[in-house]
Enzyme design. Structure first.
Site, mmCIF file in Angstrom:
data_model
loop_
_atom_site.group_PDB
_atom_site.id
_atom_site.type_symbol
_atom_site.label_atom_id
_atom_site.label_comp_id
_atom_site.label_asym_id
_atom_site.label_seq_id
_atom_site.Cartn_x
_atom_site.Cartn_y
_atom_site.Cartn_z
ATOM 1 N N GLU A 265 0.851 -1.189 0.000
ATOM 2 C CA GLU A 265 0.000 0.000 0.000
ATOM 3 C C GLU A 265 0.888 1.242 0.000
ATOM 4 O O GLU A 265 1.942 1.275 0.643
ATOM 5 C CB GLU A 265 -0.873 -0.016 1.254
ATOM 6 C CG GLU A 265 -1.713 1.238 1.474
ATOM 7 C CD GLU A 265 -2.280 1.314 2.878
ATOM 8 O OE1 GLU A 265 -3.352 1.921 3.033
ATOM 9 O OE2 GLU A 265 -1.646 0.782 3.823
ATOM 10 N N LYS A 325 -9.638 -0.751 -1.369
ATOM 11 C CA LYS A 325 -9.780 -0.889 0.085
ATOM 12 C C LYS A 325 -11.234 -0.694 0.499
ATOM 13 O O LYS A 325 -11.868 0.288 0.133
ATOM 14 C CB LYS A 325 -8.888 0.145 0.790
ATOM 15 C CG LYS A 325 -8.859 0.007 2.306
ATOM 16 C CD LYS A 325 -7.876 0.999 2.920
ATOM 17 C CE LYS A 325 -7.766 0.809 4.428
ATOM 18 N NZ LYS A 325 -6.791 1.745 5.038
ATOM 19 N N CYS A 376 -4.136 -2.969 4.355
ATOM 20 C CA CYS A 376 -3.928 -2.447 5.708
ATOM 21 C C CYS A 376 -5.021 -2.894 6.671
ATOM 22 O O CYS A 376 -5.185 -4.083 6.913
ATOM 23 C CB CYS A 376 -3.786 -0.927 5.659
ATOM 24 S SG CYS A 376 -2.996 -0.239 7.142
#
Length: 528
Positions: A265, A325, A376
Site C-alpha cells: 500500500e 480498500k 492495511c
C-alpha cells in the site's frame, strides 16, 4: 443484591482486569492473562445494580482500550487517541451493565459470553466502519488454542475465550451454604479449554493443489520513515529500484524467476495514472521483472475523492484488475459528514479528499493464481478476505504501509491479526509493507520469512495454493447472527428476572408515587 466488596474495590479490580487483558496482546503478548482479565470484569460487575455495573465496566474499558491503542497517541495524535479510546471504552460499559442482568439466568457464563461476542461485533463495525482492534481472538496467535480458529472463526473463538473467562468466575465463586460441591463447576472452564486445544493436535486438513513463486518488495520510506508524503515519488523509486535489482539477480542466476511481485500500500502515493514520473517508474520495474506486479496506489476518483487500490500491472497489457480498500479509516482517510462539518485543523486538515470504499468480493486473477487481497486495516474485518476465499481465492495478500505507525507497537498487533487470518482461512498469506513488517505466512499461521522494519528488502518464497474451505470460512456470518439472537434473548429473559428479583428484595424498579398532601380541614383553614 450486592455481593461482598465495596464499589471502590470493584472499580480497582476492573481497572486491573482491563490492564491484564491489554497485556494479553502485543507488545506484552501474554495471552494466558486473557481469561483472567475477563473473569475480573465478571466478578467486579456481579451483584451490582445495572448503573454501577456499567460504571465498573466502563473503567475496565478505559484501562484496556487506552493502553491497547496507545500507539495512536504518538503516531496519529493525542486527540484522536483520546476520542477513539473513549468511544470504544463505552462499549465495555454496556458489557458491564449486562452482567447483573445476565447473572439472573441459569448457566449465565454461556449467555454472558454471547453478549460479549455480540457487543464485540457491534463495536468492530459501528459507528462508521467500527474498530475491530482488541477482539479476543486476535490475542490467540502462538497459543495452543489458535488452530481452533479454523473451525470456529474469529467470532466463534472470541465467544469461547469469553466463556472461558466468565466460566472461571462461575467455578470459583462461593454461594451461601456451599462448600466443596462448588468444585464440580470447574468442569466448564476446563472443558472449554480442552475443546479449544483439540485442533492443536488435530488441525483442520488443508490440501494444496499447486504453488507460485511470490516476491514481496519492501522498498522503505525516505526521510524520517513515518511519513509517506515526505517524498512520495521517492517511495515509488525505492520500490522500482528494488524490483529492478531482483530482475538483475534473476538474470544473473542468483534468484529464481518469480510468478508475481507484490508491492505494498502507498508504494505509489501519487496517482500512477496522472503522474508521468511514477507511471514510467512502474512500467520500468514491471518490464524488467517480466511478470505481473500487484501495485499499491492512491488513485484519483474526481475532485472530492480518492481510491486506495491494489492494481494488477501486467508487463504486456499494463494495468488491469483492481481491488479497492473496503474499510477506509474515519478521520484518518476520510471525514464523515464532511458536508456538515469540514475540519481545517491538525491532522484532519491534511485530508483534503475523502477515500471511497470498495466492494469487490472476488479474488484477483494474477498469472494463473487467484489472490484474495486486503489493504492495511482491511485485514481486521471479517468481510474482506473471508468472502474472497469463499469465492475462490487460493492464496492471500495484504498490502500495507504502516509508515505512520513505524515507531509503535501497532505493527506487531496488525501482524498478529494477519497471522490469525491465514490460519482461519487455511491459506498462505504474503504481506508487503513499505517499511513495516513484510513477511510470508503459511496456512498454519507460521512465519516462513520476514524482513526487518525500516529496511529495503525483497522476500521471495514459493507459496502453496489451496481450494479447501475451512469450517470457519464455510460458516461465514452465521456465528455472529447466532450469538446476536442468543444475546438478545438472554437480555430479555434476564431483564425480566432482574426486575422481579429487585422487587422481591425491596428495590422497586420505579419510584413509588408520592402521597398527596392532605387538604386543610374547615377549622384549620386560615381566616380571611
Amino acid at each position: 443484591m450486592n455481593a461482598p466488596g465495596s464499589l471502590a474495590l470493584r472499580a480497582g479490580v476492573a481497572i486491573a482486569s482491563g490492564l491484564l487483558l491489554s497485556a494479553a496482546f502485543e507488545p506484552v503478548a501474554l495471552p494466558v492473562l486473557l481469561p483472567f482479565g475477563i473473569a475480573g470484569l465478571g466478578w467486579a460487575c456481579s451483584g451490582l445494580s445495572v448503573r454501577r455495573a456499567a460504571l465498573v465496566g466502563w473503567l475496565f474499558g478505559i484501562a484496556f482500550y487506552f493502553t491497547h491503542i496507545a500507539w495512536m497517541r504518538t503516531s496519529i495524535g493525542p486527540d484522536a487517541w483520546f476520542g477513539l479510546a473513549t468511544a470504544e471504552s463505552l462499549f465495555y460499559g454496556l458489557t458491564g451493565a449486562a452482567v447483573p442482568v445476565i447473572r439472573t439466568l441459569p448457566a449465565w457464563p454461556v449467555w454472558m459470553a454471547a453478549v460479549w461476542t455480540m457487543i464485540e461485533g457491534i463495536r468492530s463495525t459501528w459507528p462508521f466502519s467500527g474498530m475491530p482492534w482488541g477482539r479476543l481472538s486476535f490475542a490467540a496467535i502462538d497459543t495452543p488454542v489458535a488452530p481452533a480458529v479454523a473451525y470456529l472463526g474469529m467470532t466463534g473463538l472470541s465467544f469461547a475465550l469469553a466463556l472461558l473467562g466468565f466460566g472461571l468466575v462461575w467455578a470459583f465463586e462461593r454461594r451461601p451454604g456451599e462448600g466443596r460441591e462448588r468444585w464440580p463447576r470447574l468442569a466448564l472452564p476446563v472443558g472449554v479449554l480442552a475443546v479449544l486445544t483439540i485442533p492443536a493436535v488435530a488441525p483442520y486438513p488443508v490440501d494444496e493443489d499447486g504453488s507460485v513463486d511470490v516476491a514481496a518488495v519492501q522498498g522503505n520510506v525516505p526521510g524520517p520513515g513515518n511519513d509517506i508524503l515526505f517524498d512520495p515519488r521517492g517511495v515509488t523509486a525505492n520500490h522500482v529500484e528494488a524490483t529492478v535489482s531482483l530482475a538483475d539477480a534473476v538474470a544473473a542466476g542468483r534468484a529464481t524467476q518469480p510468478d508475481l511481485v507484490l508491492w505494498p500500500e502507498n508504494s505509489t502515493a501519487v496517482d500512477p495514472f496522472d503522474d508521468s514520473e511514477v507511471n514510467e517508474g512502474i512500467r520500468t520495474a514491471v518490464s524488467a521483472i517480466g511478470v505481473p506486479v500487484l501495485v499499491g496506489g492512491i488513485v484519483s476518483a474526481g475532485p472530492d475523492h480518492v481510491l486506495n487500490q491494489g492494481i494488477v500491472w501486467d508487463p504486456i497489457t499494463g494495468p488491469g484488475e483492481r481491488y479497492t480498500k473496503q474499510h477506509p479509516v474515519p478521520y484518518g482517510e476520510y471525514i464523515p459528514f464532511r458536508d456538515i462539518w469540514d475540519p481545517k485543523f491538525g491532522q484532519l486538515s491534511l485530508i483534503s479528499r475523502d477515500m471511497k470504499s470498495g466492494s469487490r468480493t472476488t479474488p484477483l486473477p494474477v498469472d494463473g493464481a487467484l489472490i484474495g487481497d486486503a489493504i492495511c486495516f482491511d485485514v481486521a474485518y471479517d468481510d474482506v478476505l473471508d468472502e474472497q476465499v469463499r469465492n475462490g481465492a487460493q492464496m492471500l495478500a495484504v498490502q500495507t504501509s504502516n509508515a505512520s505507525f513505524i515507531f509503535t507497537h501497532q505493527i506487531e498487533q496488525q501482524f498478529a491479526i494477519t497471522r490469525m487470518r491465514a490460519l482461519e482461512a487455511g491459506r498462505w498469506l504474503v504481506v508487503a509493507s513499505t517499511n513495516g513488517r513484510s513477511g510470508v505466512i503459511d496456512a498454519a499461521g507460521e512465519v516462513v520469512a520476514s524482513a526487518d522494519p525500516r529496511t529495503t528488502a525483497v522476500i521471495q518464497q514459493r507459496v502453496g495454493l489451496s481450494e479447501t474451505l475451512t469450517p470457519a470460512i464455510r460458516m461465514g456470518d452465521w456465528p455472529a447472527r447466532l450469538f446476536t439472537l442468543v444475546s438478545l434473548l438472554g437480555l430479555v429473559l434476564g431483564t425480566l428476572a432482574y426486575r422481579r428479583r429487585r422487587q422481591d428484595a425491596g428495590f422497586p424498579t420505579e419510584p413509588a408515587p408520592a402521597e398527596p398532601a392532605p387538604s386543610p380541614s374547615t377549622n384549620e383553614a386560615p381566616v380571611a
